[in-house]
Write a protein that holds these residues in place. Structure first.
Motif, short mmCIF file in Angstrom:
data_model
loop_
_atom_site.label_atom_id
_atom_site.label_comp_id
_atom_site.label_asym_id
_atom_site.label_seq_id
_atom_site.Cartn_x
_atom_site.Cartn_y
_atom_site.Cartn_z
N THR A 140 1.01 -9.46 -3.73
CA THR A 140 1.65 -9.14 -2.45
C THR A 140 3.11 -9.58 -2.45
O THR A 140 3.99 -8.86 -1.96
CB THR A 140 0.89 -9.83 -1.30
OG1 THR A 140 -0.51 -9.56 -1.41
CG2 THR A 140 1.37 -9.32 0.05
N ALA A 143 5.17 -7.18 -4.39
CA ALA A 143 5.52 -5.99 -3.60
C ALA A 143 6.72 -6.25 -2.69
O ALA A 143 7.55 -5.36 -2.47
CB ALA A 143 4.32 -5.55 -2.78
N ASP A 149 4.18 -1.91 -4.97
CA ASP A 149 3.01 -2.22 -4.14
C ASP A 149 1.76 -1.63 -4.79
O ASP A 149 1.53 -0.42 -4.73
CB ASP A 149 3.21 -1.65 -2.74
CG ASP A 149 2.21 -2.20 -1.74
OD1 ASP A 149 1.09 -2.55 -2.17
OD2 ASP A 149 2.53 -2.27 -0.54
N GLN A 152 -0.67 0.70 -2.90
CA GLN A 152 -0.37 2.11 -2.70
C GLN A 152 -1.22 3.01 -3.59
O GLN A 152 -1.40 4.20 -3.29
CB GLN A 152 1.12 2.37 -2.98
CG GLN A 152 2.08 1.71 -2.01
CD GLN A 152 2.17 2.43 -0.69
OE1 GLN A 152 1.38 3.34 -0.41
NE2 GLN A 152 3.12 2.03 0.14
N PRO A 157 -1.43 -0.01 1.46
CA PRO A 157 -0.29 -0.85 1.10
C PRO A 157 -0.52 -2.31 1.44
O PRO A 157 -1.16 -2.65 2.44
CB PRO A 157 0.86 -0.26 1.93
CG PRO A 157 0.18 0.46 3.05
CD PRO A 157 -1.10 0.99 2.48
N MET A 158 -0.01 -3.20 0.60
CA MET A 158 -0.16 -4.63 0.80
C MET A 158 0.89 -5.18 1.75
O MET A 158 0.74 -6.29 2.26
CB MET A 158 -0.09 -5.36 -0.55
CG MET A 158 -1.11 -4.87 -1.56
SD MET A 158 -1.08 -5.75 -3.13
CE MET A 158 -2.33 -6.99 -2.85
N ILE A 159 1.95 -4.42 1.98
CA ILE A 159 3.00 -4.81 2.91
C ILE A 159 3.34 -3.61 3.79
O ILE A 159 3.41 -2.49 3.32
CB ILE A 159 4.27 -5.28 2.17
CG1 ILE A 159 3.99 -6.55 1.37
CG2 ILE A 159 5.41 -5.55 3.15
CD1 ILE A 159 5.19 -7.08 0.62
N ASP A 160 3.50 -3.88 5.08
CA ASP A 160 3.90 -2.82 6.00
C ASP A 160 5.14 -3.29 6.76
O ASP A 160 5.44 -4.49 6.82
CB ASP A 160 2.77 -2.52 6.99
CG ASP A 160 2.92 -1.15 7.62
OD1 ASP A 160 3.89 -0.43 7.27
OD2 ASP A 160 2.09 -0.79 8.48
#
Length: 442
Positions: A140, A143, A149, A152, A157-160
């Motif tokens: 994470t 990313a 990421d 994806q 996704p691990m980050i937004d």
């Protein structure tokens, strides 16, 4: 010297040792996989490692241990809890799945009680959990800083980006769900540091704790962050003390809560401003030296921002609280059904959210009888751990046992703000609380 070759007792003893080694390996793999969340569903077509291994492990232990297979001492209380939830689950929209999950934890109780026999094996299982969590955390963080990421690849996704703020979703698709993993991860990493027998392990444990703590902070989950801090302070208290009923403990807790209040009042929102690029460290330092409070307090955040959403979220919980009593009284004994409170609230005020509390959630959706047995499980487990801590033979065994209590306490604090009563980690710690007294110390 007597000839023991072919002695059935020796064969059985060897088989039992092999089965328990296999159990520890299977449980280690299970806990290592827990932090991977939705990634497991993608790999195993909707299933998880726990759903695959726990039933298999239960059958293997039941068949091979034969006369030594024992019933978990708290299983009666958990079974009573499940029985009390059944009427309410039938009234819910997806009751077969939920009932199957709760029934599956019966197997978990049995696997933990019969598969674990030493403190070292429990510590090993926790070590694999920390390794798995650290791996997911590293992915994470990767990313965040590189844009690569891995989530994806499966459209998760691990980050937004929420209102310009990069927020960690990890492998859960939800920051609070992801943060739940760290409530136990942080104190477990600290336990590994405190019980390490060489410098390398201590360094690796501190590295893991740093990585997972940073990841937890970047979820911006207040309840999980507070729960992890409280759990770690609780764990560390037992490093030099055996009792929580002391002025030292209450003084530490008071200082911890004062610190958390300060952190969530000021630095928390400042961190959000820095992470979203709204300000920078140099500007904040300059403001502080010039006696300005820009970007510091909760009431100074922009209206259209995640900071503003966090600042007013307490109001939503108070609003929900107003309708919980009437919802509970509509069916006090067996509840209104899992997931039905959100529909009840939506019909009343147009707001579709859950109870946001593990205790009131069980009372409202499962009923008071189920809540009584749930509290009974917590009381039995906590009492068992505290009793063991008071007479534990070594400091390391005491700290491993204390990490179970700290993790359970952290999960329950986090649960005051979220519904986690189907969470695997919660039930793993409850079941483990009932076995620490029987685990051997090397």
């Amino acid at each position: 010297m007597p000839n023991t070759f072919g002695n059935p007792n020796n064969v059985d003893q060897s088989l039992n040792q092999t089965m328990r080694r296999f159990s520890v390996a299977a449980l280690s793999i299970t806990l290592f996989a827990i932090p991977f969340g939705h990634l497991q569903n993608a790999v195993f077509d909707g299933l998880t490692v726990a759903k695959l291994l726990i039933p298999l492990l239960f059958l293997i232990l039941a068949i091979n241990l034969r006369n030594e297979f024992r019933i978990h001492p708290y299983l009666w209380c958990y079974v009573a809890f499940v029985v009390m939830t059944t009427p309410s689950l039938v009234m819910s929209a997806n009751y077969p799945t939920i009932l199957l999950s709760l029934s599956g934890y019966i197997l978990l109780f049995q696997v933990i009680y019969n598969g674990l026999n030493t403190m070292d094996s429990l510590k090993l299982i926790f070590t694999y959990y920390v390794i798995g969590l650290c791996s997911v955390s590293a992915a994470t963080i990767l990313a965040l800083f590189t844009g690569v990421d891995l989530g994806q690849l499966i459209a998760l996704p691990m980050i937004d980006n929420w209102y310009g703020l990069p927020i960690f979703l990890g492998t859960s698709g939800n920051p609070n769900g992801f943060a739940t993993l760290f409530v136990v991860g942080v104190p477990l990493a600290w336990m590994l540091y405190l019980t390490a027998d060489n410098t390398l392990i201590r360094v690796l444990s501190l590295f893991a704790m740093t990585v997972i703590s940073f990841t937890l902070i970047m979820t911006f989950s207040r309840s999980a962050t507070a729960a992890a801090v409280i759990a770690t302070v609780l764990l560390h208290h037992f490093y030099n003390h055996n009792s929580i009923f002391s002025y030292r403990f209450f003084a530490k807790m008071a200082i911890t809560f004062i610190f958390l209040y300060w952190y969530f009042k000021f630095p928390y929102f400042t961190l959000m401003a820095v992470a979203s690029g709204e300000t920078d460290i140099a500007t904040i330092v300059s403001d502080l030296f010039q006696n300005r409070s820009r970007h510091i307090a909760a009431n100074s955040v922009p209206a259209n921002s995640i900071q503003a959403n966090k600042a007013i979220s307490g109001g939503y919980r108070l609003l929900v609280l107003e309708y919980q009593l009437s919802a509970f009284l509509s069916n006090p004994f067996f509840g209104m059904g899992y997931g039905n409170f959100s529909n009840y609230l939506n019909n009343a005020i147009g707001l579709k959210v859950g109870p946001h509390n593990v205790f009131s959630g069980i009372a409202i959706e499962y009923g008071a009888l189920a809540l009584a047995f749930f509290i009974g499980l917590l009381a039995l487990g906590s009492h068992n751990i505290i009793r063991y801590i008071n007479k534990s033979p070594t400091k390391n065994s005491k700290m491993v046992a204390a990490s179970v209590l700290a993790g359970l306490g952290g999960l329950l604090f986090h649960g005051l703000f979220h519904e986690i009563y189907i969470n695997f980690t919660l039930w793993f710690f409850i079941a483990t609380a009932g076995v620490v007294h029987k685990l051997k110390v090397a």
